[in-house]
Design an enzyme around this catalytic site. Structure first.
Site, PDB file in Angstrom:
ATOM      1  N   ASP A  34      -1.116   5.283  -6.372  1.00 29.59           N
ATOM      2  CA  ASP A  34      -2.205   6.258  -6.473  1.00 29.59           C
ATOM      3  C   ASP A  34      -1.741   7.317  -7.461  1.00 29.59           C
ATOM      4  O   ASP A  34      -0.582   7.738  -7.428  1.00 29.59           O
ATOM      5  CB  ASP A  34      -2.465   6.923  -5.119  1.00 29.59           C
TER       6      ASP A  34
ATOM      7  N   GLU B 296      -4.404   3.244  -8.814  1.00 29.04           N
ATOM      8  CA  GLU B 296      -5.675   3.890  -8.465  1.00 29.04           C
ATOM      9  C   GLU B 296      -5.812   5.234  -9.158  1.00 29.04           C
ATOM     10  O   GLU B 296      -4.949   6.111  -9.042  1.00 29.04           O
ATOM     11  CB  GLU B 296      -5.797   4.088  -6.946  1.00 29.04           C
TER      12      GLU B 296
ATOM     13  N   HIS C 180       0.829  -1.199   0.000  1.00 27.52           N
ATOM     14  CA  HIS C 180       0.000   0.000   0.000  1.00 27.52           C
ATOM     15  C   HIS C 180       0.871   1.260   0.000  1.00 27.52           C
ATOM     16  O   HIS C 180       1.548   1.548   0.984  1.00 27.52           O
ATOM     17  CB  HIS C 180      -0.890  -0.024   1.238  1.00 27.52           C
TER      18      HIS C 180
ATOM     19  N   HIS D 148      -0.946  10.258  -3.335  1.00 26.81           N
ATOM     20  CA  HIS D 148      -2.257   9.831  -2.844  1.00 26.81           C
ATOM     21  C   HIS D 148      -3.303  10.929  -2.906  1.00 26.81           C
ATOM     22  O   HIS D 148      -4.475  10.664  -3.173  1.00 26.81           O
ATOM     23  CB  HIS D 148      -2.137   9.330  -1.404  1.00 26.81           C
TER      24      HIS D 148
HETATM   25  O1  G3P Z   1      -6.710   1.722  -2.931  1.00 27.55           O
HETATM   26  C1  G3P Z   1      -6.907   0.918  -1.821  1.00 27.55           C
HETATM   27  C2  G3P Z   1      -6.717   1.817  -0.712  1.00 27.55           C
HETATM   28  O2  G3P Z   1      -5.477   2.394  -0.949  1.00 27.55           O
HETATM   29  C3  G3P Z   1      -7.790   2.855  -0.702  1.00 27.55           C
HETATM   30  O3  G3P Z   1      -7.521   3.773   0.210  1.00 27.55           O
HETATM   31  O4  G3P Z   1      -7.174   6.115   0.592  1.00 27.55           O
HETATM   32  O5  G3P Z   1      -5.265   4.566   0.820  1.00 27.55           O
HETATM   33  O6  G3P Z   1      -6.159   5.132  -1.410  1.00 27.55           O
HETATM   34  P1  G3P Z   1      -6.486   4.947   0.016  1.00 27.55           P
HETATM   35 CA    CA Z   2      -5.122   3.724  -2.955  1.00 26.90          CA
END
Ligand code: G3P
Ligand code: CA
Length: 338
Positions: A60, A164, A31, A73
């Site tokens: 992201d 993402e 992540h 992000h």
């Molecule tokens: O994309 C999965 C997870 O990363 C979603 O939450 O806010 O960390 O992008 P976020």
């Molecule tokens: Ca994400």
């Protein structure tokens, strides 16, 4: 000051990387990289995740003013860079600095650091990399994919990417199509072939529906399911998405769902123990792969007293297809022990 290249070199020198899973194993999805150890979405964090044996590494993506896909992000810069110091006067009326207000050449001059709360400057996760050490840089999706490809070549691996699309509606209002830009980058790196290890994820259902029926046909798509309390007034019906009927609708355009841990786990009962909801089972019954987000050793859900217990609950009891984690080494080690 420690030269920033030292971090990359140190990560690269780490002997032999841990071994990713076989194709059919549950996935470790790094992540924002190995963000539990190094600032999120830095190249150093991605190299570390690679060496820890992540199956997939997350990107992201937001767009710069001149239309480049940048790995960040937020649509804002202030939580992870020194933008306020470098470009005073470039904040909008709300006091925030927006990525889309800067050209890539300007973004490249910023120093990146561990995530802080912009209002206070305090670290979001206090026991992580010191937030005052802004030793890192922002990079593009193109650069990150080149990095992963180079490492894969050296180690004879096929590491996946989990991209993402951040806030497509926001970008659209600014006259930009983030999906188009990302698809071009994926094309240029050969990710549009059958069997390529790539997922496209978004909280925006419309962009995924359009992708699936158009330019992104054939790419594995993952619908992220939010909690409606995060974005009051959102036009997306996340509550319906969590129902069997809603999941069946998602299955018409996506291959999987990204499920928030808070929706997969049940509130602890009188015994203080955390249970599970039916959401993961319901999604799998609809034919969807399930990737849960986000497993953090330093932010355990209520009722769970260790990261090991969380891993067991998510990979073991829930049997997810993959999990996003800030600590890909611990997830890899857990799965290897099973
Ligand atoms: O994309 C999965 C997870 O990363 C979603 O939450 O806010 O960390 O992008 P976020
Ligand atoms: Ca994400």
């Amino acid at each position: 000051m420690i030269p920033r290249t030292l971090f990359l070199a140190a990560a690269l020198l780490a002997a032999v990387p841990a071994t990713p899973a076989s194709d059919d194993g549950p996935l470790v999805i790094a992540h924002r990289g190995a963000s539990g150890y190094l600032p999120e979405h830095t190249m150093e964090s991605k190299v570390m995740a690679y060496m820890m044996g992540a199956d997939y590494i997350e990107q992201d993506v937001v767009l710069s003013r001149d239309g480049h896909a940048v790995v960040l992000h937020d649509i804002y810069l202030d939580a992870v860079t020194d933008v306020a110091r470098r470009f005073p006067g470039r904040a909008r009326e709300d006091g925030r600095y927006y990525v889309i207000d800067f050209d890539l050449d300007e973004l490249r001059t910023l120093s990146a650091h561990e995530r802080v709360r912009p209002q206070t400057g305090q670290a979001r996760y206090p026991n992580r990399f010191p937030a005052e050490r802004a030793l890192f840089r922002i990079h593009t999706l193109d650069q990150e994919l080149a990095l992963i490809r180079a490492l894969d070549t050296g180690f004879d691996r096929d590491t996946g990417i989990h991209v993402e699309l951040k806030d497509p509606a926001w970008h659209r209002q600014a006259g930009m199509d983030i999906a188009d830009v990302v698809l071009d980058v994926l094309d240029s790196h050969g990710y549009r072939r059958p069997g390529a290890r790539v997922f496209i994820q978004s909280f925006d259902d419309l962009v995924l529906e359009q992708l699936g029926s158009g330019a992104g046909a054939g790419l594995p798509l993952v619908q992220l399911i939010a909690d409606e309390r995060w974005w009051p007034g959102t036009a997306v019906d996340y509550a319906r998405m969590r129902t069997p009927a809603g999941l069946a609708e998602i299955a018409n355009y996506a291959d999987g769902v990204g499920v928030w841990l808070g929706h997969a786990l049940a509130t602890p009962g009188d015994d203080g123990k955390t249970g599970v909801t039916t959401l993961v089972d319901d999604a799998r019954a609809a034919g969807l792969a399930v990737h849960v987000y986000t497993l953090r050793r330093d932010a355990l859900p209520a009722g769970i007293d260790s990261f090991e217990a969380l891993l067991e609950l998510v990979y073991g009891r829930l049997g997810v297809d993959g999990a996003f984690t800030d600590f890909p080494d611990l997830a890899r080690q857990y799965l290897d022990r099973r």
